[in-house]
Design an enzyme around this catalytic site. Sequence first.
Site, PDB file in Angstrom:
ATOM      1  N   TYR A 231      19.156  61.062 129.255  1.00 36.76           N
ATOM      2  CA  TYR A 231      19.723  62.241 129.926  1.00 36.76           C
ATOM      3  C   TYR A 231      21.257  62.206 129.839  1.00 36.76           C
ATOM      4  O   TYR A 231      21.916  63.240 129.772  1.00 36.76           O
ATOM      5  CB  TYR A 231      19.220  62.333 131.367  1.00 36.76           C
ATOM      6  CG  TYR A 231      19.303  63.744 131.912  1.00 36.76           C
ATOM      7  CD1 TYR A 231      18.599  64.787 131.309  1.00 36.76           C
ATOM      8  CD2 TYR A 231      20.096  64.050 133.009  1.00 36.76           C
ATOM      9  CE1 TYR A 231      18.686  66.084 131.778  1.00 36.76           C
ATOM     10  CE2 TYR A 231      20.182  65.347 133.501  1.00 36.76           C
ATOM     11  CZ  TYR A 231      19.474  66.349 132.881  1.00 36.76           C
ATOM     12  OH  TYR A 231      19.563  67.635 133.358  1.00 36.76           O
TER      13      TYR A 231
ATOM     14  N   LYS B 178      25.218  67.512 135.662  1.00 39.45           N
ATOM     15  CA  LYS B 178      24.403  67.974 136.796  1.00 39.45           C
ATOM     16  C   LYS B 178      24.982  67.468 138.126  1.00 39.45           C
ATOM     17  O   LYS B 178      24.877  68.151 139.147  1.00 39.45           O
ATOM     18  CB  LYS B 178      22.940  67.533 136.640  1.00 39.45           C
ATOM     19  CG  LYS B 178      22.196  68.209 135.492  1.00 39.45           C
ATOM     20  CD  LYS B 178      22.156  69.726 135.614  1.00 39.45           C
ATOM     21  CE  LYS B 178      21.187  70.374 134.631  1.00 39.45           C
ATOM     22  NZ  LYS B 178      21.355  71.835 134.556  1.00 39.45           N
TER      23      LYS B 178
END
Length: 257
Positions: A157, A164
């Site tokens: 990720y 995020k």
Amino acid sequence: MLLKDKKIVIMGIRNKWSIAYGIAKSAYENGAKLIFTYMGEENKPKIEQLISGFEGSKTYVLDNAADDDLVKEVFTKIKEENGKVDGIVHAIAHANTEDLHNDFIYTSREGFNHANDVSAYSFVLTARMAKELDMLNENASLVTLTYHGSTKVLEGYNVMGIAKAALESSVRYLAENLGKEGMRVNAVSAGPIKTLSAKGIKDFGSILTEVEKRAPLHRNVTTTQVGNVATFLLSEMSDAITGQVVYADSGYNIMGV
Ligand SMILES: NC(=O)c1ccc[n+]([C@@H]2O[C@H](COP(=O)([O-])OP(=O)(O)OC[C@H]3O[C@@H](n4cnc5c(N)ncnc54)[C@H](O)[C@@H]3O)[C@@H](O)[C@H]2O)c1
């Protein structure tokens, strides 16, 4: 009909697997009138076909949600043609492929900036432009999409986790700023879903398997389930909630080892 007669802008629809599509379906079934932004003029026929079941919807091309001039131009047009809106859904993110494949430590400055610009700053820009152009109705609700990789390390990720984290923090600061005007800002942290964006993440299949194995509900989530949570956050049913990250992930995030 939680969104009866509400006008909702949905940014980031790409295809029928998109989370934005699941949100659109739920919002439409709850009475909303939908306004979409999507990338690429060449995708117009595909997008219009995709949303043809959502009667009365409008579409606008927005090639880069992180570009001030483009967002201003599109939002101005949206307001001129539709009047003020009651909610905006931001379902947009992007990172360079190499930054999702190499170890995080090798993230380039350019890749870091790009992921944060498109995936986090674009939401700040969305909120500011909407406010400056007086595009939002009283009690409007802004919703963005985030992922658990913001707070936990998930292999592959990488820089998107940093973006995020910035996005979730932006949600809190925007909630404080817009709260003075009665407007709300929240994020839905969706469980992993096989979308085109998710395909860029290394070993994404194993993340899905892990959720089935370990989440309290032992199943993955659908875009419609995530859409229902977004509909709730867009509706007056959630008018005591702002600045929050609401997990729609079968409970996976509560688990330890
Ligand atoms: N799929 C998942 O597992 C998952 C989980 C949690 C959160 N999310 C988030 O949900 C949101 C929607 O992603 P998705 O999984 O539905 O994938 P998707 O590929 O269907 O949607 C991503 C959208 O972002 C748009 N986009 C990318 N760069 C852009 C730019 N510069 N300007 C304007 N639009 C741009 C794409 O055109 C696309 O429509 C993203 O924020 C993603 O991070 C996804």
